[in-house]
Write a protein that holds these residues in place. Structure first.
Motif, PDB file in Angstrom:
ATOM      1  N   ILE A 181       0.834  -1.207   0.000  1.00 26.67           N
ATOM      2  CA  ILE A 181       0.000   0.000   0.000  1.00 26.67           C
ATOM      3  C   ILE A 181       0.868   1.256   0.000  1.00 26.67           C
ATOM      4  O   ILE A 181       0.597   2.207  -0.730  1.00 26.67           O
ATOM      5  N   ALA A 182       1.938   1.246   0.789  1.00 22.20           N
ATOM      6  CA  ALA A 182       2.845   2.398   0.832  1.00 22.20           C
ATOM      7  C   ALA A 182       3.534   2.598  -0.517  1.00 22.20           C
ATOM      8  O   ALA A 182       3.746   3.733  -0.955  1.00 22.20           O
ATOM      9  N   LEU A 183       3.869   1.504  -1.195  1.00 23.80           N
ATOM     10  CA  LEU A 183       4.510   1.603  -2.508  1.00 23.80           C
ATOM     11  C   LEU A 183       3.563   2.230  -3.530  1.00 23.80           C
ATOM     12  O   LEU A 183       3.964   3.093  -4.314  1.00 23.80           O
ATOM     13  N   LEU A 184       2.316   1.822  -3.514  1.00 24.01           N
ATOM     14  CA  LEU A 184       1.333   2.398  -4.447  1.00 24.01           C
ATOM     15  C   LEU A 184       1.192   3.898  -4.224  1.00 24.01           C
ATOM     16  O   LEU A 184       1.090   4.667  -5.185  1.00 24.01           O
ATOM     17  N   LYS A 185       1.214   4.321  -2.963  1.00 24.88           N
ATOM     18  CA  LYS A 185       1.123   5.755  -2.657  1.00 24.88           C
ATOM     19  C   LYS A 185       2.413   6.477  -3.037  1.00 24.88           C
ATOM     20  O   LYS A 185       2.377   7.558  -3.615  1.00 24.88           O
ATOM     21  N   ALA A 186       3.561   5.890  -2.737  1.00 27.07           N
ATOM     22  CA  ALA A 186       4.854   6.534  -2.987  1.00 27.07           C
ATOM     23  C   ALA A 186       5.107   6.750  -4.477  1.00 27.07           C
ATOM     24  O   ALA A 186       5.807   7.682  -4.862  1.00 27.07           O
ATOM     25  N   GLY A 237      13.816  -6.302  -6.428  1.00 29.31           N
ATOM     26  CA  GLY A 237      13.654  -7.320  -7.465  1.00 29.31           C
ATOM     27  C   GLY A 237      12.206  -7.633  -7.779  1.00 29.31           C
ATOM     28  O   GLY A 237      11.912  -8.252  -8.800  1.00 29.31           O
ATOM     29  N   ASP A 238      11.281  -7.213  -6.907  1.00 26.93           N
ATOM     30  CA  ASP A 238       9.864  -7.462  -7.142  1.00 26.93           C
ATOM     31  C   ASP A 238       9.311  -6.494  -8.177  1.00 26.93           C
ATOM     32  O   ASP A 238       9.809  -5.381  -8.332  1.00 26.93           O
ATOM     33  N   LYS A 239       8.259  -6.942  -8.862  1.00 32.75           N
ATOM     34  CA  LYS A 239       7.569  -6.082  -9.824  1.00 32.75           C
ATOM     35  C   LYS A 239       6.092  -6.051  -9.475  1.00 32.75           C
ATOM     36  O   LYS A 239       5.476  -7.084  -9.220  1.00 32.75           O
ATOM     37  N   ILE A 240       5.551  -4.847  -9.467  1.00 31.49           N
ATOM     38  CA  ILE A 240       4.140  -4.623  -9.170  1.00 31.49           C
ATOM     39  C   ILE A 240       3.492  -4.067 -10.432  1.00 31.49           C
ATOM     40  O   ILE A 240       4.020  -3.152 -11.056  1.00 31.49           O
ATOM     41  N   ASP A 241       2.348  -4.629 -10.802  1.00 32.38           N
ATOM     42  CA  ASP A 241       1.614  -4.168 -11.983  1.00 32.38           C
ATOM     43  C   ASP A 241       0.239  -3.694 -11.515  1.00 32.38           C
ATOM     44  O   ASP A 241      -0.530  -4.464 -10.952  1.00 32.38           O
ATOM     45  N   PHE A 242      -0.032  -2.428 -11.753  1.00 29.49           N
ATOM     46  CA  PHE A 242      -1.338  -1.858 -11.413  1.00 29.49           C
ATOM     47  C   PHE A 242      -1.878  -1.143 -12.640  1.00 29.49           C
ATOM     48  O   PHE A 242      -1.364  -0.116 -13.045  1.00 29.49           O
ATOM     49  N   MET A 243      -2.876  -1.752 -13.256  1.00 25.13           N
ATOM     50  CA  MET A 243      -3.555  -1.182 -14.417  1.00 25.13           C
ATOM     51  C   MET A 243      -2.559  -0.788 -15.520  1.00 25.13           C
ATOM     52  O   MET A 243      -2.636   0.303 -16.086  1.00 25.13           O
ATOM     53  N   GLY A 244      -1.608  -1.669 -15.798  1.00 24.40           N
ATOM     54  CA  GLY A 244      -0.647  -1.427 -16.866  1.00 24.40           C
ATOM     55  C   GLY A 244       0.568  -0.624 -16.457  1.00 24.40           C
ATOM     56  O   GLY A 244       1.505  -0.486 -17.235  1.00 24.40           O
ATOM     57  N   ASN A 245       0.559  -0.076 -15.253  1.00 26.80           N
ATOM     58  CA  ASN A 245       1.720   0.641 -14.730  1.00 26.80           C
ATOM     59  C   ASN A 245       2.585  -0.356 -13.960  1.00 26.80           C
ATOM     60  O   ASN A 245       2.140  -0.906 -12.960  1.00 26.80           O
ATOM     61  N   ILE A 246       3.800  -0.572 -14.440  1.00 25.07           N
ATOM     62  CA  ILE A 246       4.675  -1.540 -13.795  1.00 25.07           C
ATOM     63  C   ILE A 246       5.711  -0.795 -12.961  1.00 25.07           C
ATOM     64  O   ILE A 246       6.363   0.116 -13.446  1.00 25.07           O
ATOM     65  N   VAL A 247       5.814  -1.223 -11.700  1.00 25.39           N
ATOM     66  CA  VAL A 247       6.803  -0.653 -10.787  1.00 25.39           C
ATOM     67  C   VAL A 247       7.846  -1.737 -10.523  1.00 25.39           C
ATOM     68  O   VAL A 247       7.513  -2.825 -10.070  1.00 25.39           O
ATOM     69  N   GLU A 248       9.102  -1.427 -10.828  1.00 26.62           N
ATOM     70  CA  GLU A 248      10.197  -2.335 -10.533  1.00 26.62           C
ATOM     71  C   GLU A 248      10.940  -1.780  -9.319  1.00 26.62           C
ATOM     72  O   GLU A 248      11.363  -0.624  -9.315  1.00 26.62           O
ATOM     73  N   VAL A 249      11.065  -2.616  -8.303  1.00 30.97           N
ATOM     74  CA  VAL A 249      11.743  -2.191  -7.069  1.00 30.97           C
ATOM     75  C   VAL A 249      13.229  -2.508  -7.217  1.00 30.97           C
ATOM     76  O   VAL A 249      13.609  -3.647  -7.445  1.00 30.97           O
ATOM     77  N   ILE A 250      14.035  -1.450  -7.090  1.00 33.82           N
ATOM     78  CA  ILE A 250      15.480  -1.624  -7.254  1.00 33.82           C
ATOM     79  C   ILE A 250      16.214  -1.245  -5.973  1.00 33.82           C
ATOM     80  O   ILE A 250      15.666  -0.606  -5.107  1.00 33.82           O
TER      81      ILE A 250
END
Length: 68
Positions: free
Chosen positions: A14-19, A55-68
């Motif tokens: 949840i914090a990642l989606l907000k950040a 290394g994780d990847k989050i996909d929300f409605m076509g927006n991909i967040v790669e955590v580095i």
């Protein structure tokens, strides 16, 4: 693709989606996770307190967040 630099060991989903400005509030973040709109490493995940790590990847409605 959005690259998010992780400062600690993990960040709650949840914090990642907000950040990353994919949602406007914590309440909205909880709702999209509960509704199954978020994929964690390619699979729908309903855990609001999911610990996202490097290394994780989050996909929300076509927006991909790669955590580095």
């Amino acid at each position: 693709m959005i690259k998010f630099k992780l400062e600690g060991e993990f960040i709650p989903l949840i914090a990642l989606l907000k950040a990353t400005d994919l949602v406007q509030s914590g309440g909205e973040a909880q709702t999209v996770v509960e509704d199954g709109l978020v994929k964690y490493n390619g699979e729908v995940d309903y855990r609001k307190r999911l610990k996202v790590r490097i290394g994780d990847k989050i996909d929300f409605m076509g927006n991909i967040v790669e955590v580095i």
